[in-house]
Structure formats: C-alpha cells, structure tokens
Design a protein around this motif. Sequence first.
Motif, PDB file in Angstrom:
ATOM      1  N   GLY A  68      68.207 134.228 -41.361  1.00 42.84           N
ATOM      2  CA  GLY A  68      67.598 135.014 -42.432  1.00 42.84           C
ATOM      3  C   GLY A  68      66.322 134.411 -42.990  1.00 42.84           C
ATOM      4  O   GLY A  68      65.774 134.901 -43.972  1.00 42.84           O
ATOM      5  N   LYS A  69      65.816 133.353 -42.356  1.00 42.98           N
ATOM      6  CA  LYS A  69      64.569 132.708 -42.793  1.00 42.98           C
ATOM      7  C   LYS A  69      63.379 133.486 -42.218  1.00 42.98           C
ATOM      8  O   LYS A  69      63.367 133.843 -41.041  1.00 42.98           O
ATOM      9  N   VAL A  70      62.391 133.739 -43.054  1.00 39.44           N
ATOM     10  CA  VAL A  70      61.193 134.424 -42.597  1.00 39.44           C
ATOM     11  C   VAL A  70      60.407 133.489 -41.680  1.00 39.44           C
ATOM     12  O   VAL A  70      60.069 132.374 -42.071  1.00 39.44           O
ATOM     13  N   VAL A  71      60.139 133.923 -40.453  1.00 39.46           N
ATOM     14  CA  VAL A  71      59.339 133.118 -39.537  1.00 39.46           C
ATOM     15  C   VAL A  71      57.935 133.699 -39.362  1.00 39.46           C
ATOM     16  O   VAL A  71      57.004 132.974 -39.038  1.00 39.46           O
ATOM     17  N   GLY A 130      48.682 123.105 -22.525  1.00 37.87           N
ATOM     18  CA  GLY A 130      49.952 122.425 -22.348  1.00 37.87           C
ATOM     19  C   GLY A 130      50.848 122.663 -23.542  1.00 37.87           C
ATOM     20  O   GLY A 130      50.588 123.540 -24.359  1.00 37.87           O
ATOM     21  N   PHE A 131      51.884 121.832 -23.630  1.00 41.82           N
ATOM     22  CA  PHE A 131      52.845 121.968 -24.713  1.00 41.82           C
ATOM     23  C   PHE A 131      53.288 120.581 -25.146  1.00 41.82           C
ATOM     24  O   PHE A 131      53.627 119.737 -24.320  1.00 41.82           O
ATOM     25  N   ILE A 140      46.114 124.027 -27.671  1.00 42.95           N
ATOM     26  CA  ILE A 140      45.156 125.120 -27.518  1.00 42.95           C
ATOM     27  C   ILE A 140      43.748 124.567 -27.626  1.00 42.95           C
ATOM     28  O   ILE A 140      43.367 123.981 -28.644  1.00 42.95           O
ATOM     29  N   LEU A 141      42.975 124.771 -26.566  1.00 45.47           N
ATOM     30  CA  LEU A 141      41.578 124.353 -26.567  1.00 45.47           C
ATOM     31  C   LEU A 141      40.728 125.556 -26.957  1.00 45.47           C
ATOM     32  O   LEU A 141      40.684 126.558 -26.235  1.00 45.47           O
ATOM     33  N   LEU A 142      40.079 125.446 -28.105  1.00 45.81           N
ATOM     34  CA  LEU A 142      39.222 126.528 -28.580  1.00 45.81           C
ATOM     35  C   LEU A 142      37.874 126.474 -27.884  1.00 45.81           C
ATOM     36  O   LEU A 142      37.402 125.395 -27.506  1.00 45.81           O
ATOM     37  N   GLU A 143      37.275 127.633 -27.736  1.00 44.00           N
ATOM     38  CA  GLU A 143      35.966 127.714 -27.099  1.00 44.00           C
ATOM     39  C   GLU A 143      34.983 126.832 -27.857  1.00 44.00           C
ATOM     40  O   GLU A 143      34.923 126.849 -29.082  1.00 44.00           O
ATOM     41  N   GLY A 144      34.240 126.017 -27.120  1.00 45.60           N
ATOM     42  CA  GLY A 144      33.231 125.155 -27.708  1.00 45.60           C
ATOM     43  C   GLY A 144      33.762 123.844 -28.276  1.00 45.60           C
ATOM     44  O   GLY A 144      33.010 123.099 -28.898  1.00 45.60           O
ATOM     45  N   GLN A 145      35.038 123.537 -28.076  1.00 43.83           N
ATOM     46  CA  GLN A 145      35.599 122.288 -28.585  1.00 43.83           C
ATOM     47  C   GLN A 145      36.152 121.457 -27.438  1.00 43.83           C
ATOM     48  O   GLN A 145      36.483 121.983 -26.382  1.00 43.83           O
ATOM     49  N   ARG A 146      36.256 120.140 -27.658  1.00 42.60           N
ATOM     50  CA  ARG A 146      36.731 119.228 -26.607  1.00 42.60           C
ATOM     51  C   ARG A 146      38.196 118.852 -26.778  1.00 42.60           C
ATOM     52  O   ARG A 146      38.879 118.578 -25.811  1.00 42.60           O
ATOM     53  N   LYS A 147      38.663 118.797 -28.012  1.00 40.97           N
ATOM     54  CA  LYS A 147      40.021 118.343 -28.288  1.00 40.97           C
ATOM     55  C   LYS A 147      40.899 119.552 -28.629  1.00 40.97           C
ATOM     56  O   LYS A 147      40.543 120.363 -29.479  1.00 40.97           O
ATOM     57  N   PRO A 148      42.072 119.647 -27.978  1.00 37.89           N
ATOM     58  CA  PRO A 148      42.944 120.791 -28.266  1.00 37.89           C
ATOM     59  C   PRO A 148      43.633 120.673 -29.625  1.00 37.89           C
ATOM     60  O   PRO A 148      43.869 119.581 -30.119  1.00 37.89           O
ATOM     61  N   HIS A 149      43.921 121.817 -30.216  1.00 33.39           N
ATOM     62  CA  HIS A 149      44.694 121.904 -31.453  1.00 33.39           C
ATOM     63  C   HIS A 149      46.163 122.070 -31.084  1.00 33.39           C
ATOM     64  O   HIS A 149      46.493 122.733 -30.104  1.00 33.39           O
ATOM     65  N   ARG A 150      47.055 121.522 -31.888  1.00 28.61           N
ATOM     66  CA  ARG A 150      48.495 121.735 -31.711  1.00 28.61           C
ATOM     67  C   ARG A 150      48.895 122.889 -32.619  1.00 28.61           C
ATOM     68  O   ARG A 150      48.760 122.787 -33.834  1.00 28.61           O
ATOM     69  N   VAL A 151      49.410 123.971 -32.011  1.00 29.19           N
ATOM     70  CA  VAL A 151      49.656 125.204 -32.756  1.00 29.19           C
ATOM     71  C   VAL A 151      51.070 125.705 -32.494  1.00 29.19           C
ATOM     72  O   VAL A 151      51.502 125.799 -31.339  1.00 29.19           O
ATOM     73  N   LYS A 152      51.786 126.051 -33.570  1.00 34.92           N
ATOM     74  CA  LYS A 152      53.136 126.599 -33.438  1.00 34.92           C
ATOM     75  C   LYS A 152      53.068 127.968 -32.752  1.00 34.92           C
ATOM     76  O   LYS A 152      52.105 128.710 -32.943  1.00 34.92           O
ATOM     77  N   PRO A 153      54.104 128.305 -31.994  1.00 34.11           N
ATOM     78  CA  PRO A 153      54.128 129.615 -31.331  1.00 34.11           C
ATOM     79  C   PRO A 153      53.971 130.784 -32.303  1.00 34.11           C
ATOM     80  O   PRO A 153      53.367 131.794 -31.948  1.00 34.11           O
ATOM     81  N   THR A 154      54.471 130.649 -33.526  1.00 35.66           N
ATOM     82  CA  THR A 154      54.353 131.747 -34.488  1.00 35.66           C
ATOM     83  C   THR A 154      52.921 131.990 -34.930  1.00 35.66           C
ATOM     84  O   THR A 154      52.634 133.003 -35.566  1.00 35.66           O
TER      85      THR A 154
END
Length: 175
Positions: A68-71, A130-131, A140-154
């Motif tokens: 019942g937790k909002v995700v 990757g994961f 997640i590697l954003l366009e124009g950046q060198r280092k990937p961001h760590r992003v939750k699936p939600t």
Amino acid sequence: MELWAGTDSFGESVCFLMVSLQGPGLARAFSERYRLSKVTNSFIEKDWEMPNWGQLGCQGFIIFDEAGKVVVRRSERLVEVGELAFRDVEFQLKNLLSNKKLLLQTGEQVRIVRLETHQSVNGRVGQVKGFDEKQSRYLILLEGQRKPHRVKPTNLLPLTKPSKGKKRKAEGSSS
C-alpha cells in the motif's frame, strides 16, 4: 485499465481501481461505457474526500506496491507524452512484479522523470549503461556527459529498445 486487468502480465497480480471525482453517476457511466468487469470502480462523493496529491486518469496514474506504499505519485501524463504514458505505467507495474529482474537492457534509451532532488535532470534523455545491484539503480549516461547517473527504476521512462546483440550488464557501485 480493463485491458491491462485482463492480461496474463497483470490480471492476477495487480488490482486496478478507477475513482470518479464527480460522484456515482459518472462512475456508473464509465462502468457501462467501458464495460468494466475486471477493474474496481469507485467514486468520491464529498469534496473533503478528494485527495490533495497525485493525479488520476489522463493526468497520470498513482501506483502503489503490495504493502500500500505509493511508489509513483503520478505516472507520465497521456496529454503530455501520448502513448509513452502507457509504456510508463506498464514498465512501473512490471518493475514492481519483477522480483528485481532487470527490465532495461544496456543500450536502451530512457527519459529521466519524477526526480524530486535533482529536478533539473527531469526530461533529459540518456542511455542505459548497466545496473548497480548494491543501490538497485540503473546507470544512465545522459547526452553530453561522461559520468553516468544512478537512477531508480521508478524515475525512468523507457523510450527505445537496444539493437540486437546488446546484453544486460550488472555493475557494482563505484564513486
């Protein structure tokens, strides 16, 4: 929702609830018009019962986990992203049901959505690299950046499938 509720992917595992914000008449009309048999249909009768957060219908869906937790407070809006709104809901539901199985593949394009702390990144497009299993986040590697961001699936909206031959890659956390 009726179509999703009737699928093998979601039918037995997901409870779909439709809530009319304009009383029982509209709820009844929707039930008849869309021949709802697998979706629980309800209504809000009094103004004070109206939720003060989240969006419904064409404005997005609220997604809860089994406890019942909002995700997801509001999925992507149909009126803003078109058919991608359905992909967003399907991805979020599959993610909840996946038992931590990786759903995105290396090379797949995604849009970052619903970040609250780094809102300036919302809407940016990137590629799955990757994961990070320890943090349960996609790299997640954003366009124009060198280092990937760590992003939750939600906080991801899948845009494209990778070309054939690319495989999923799990990586440990670093940084």
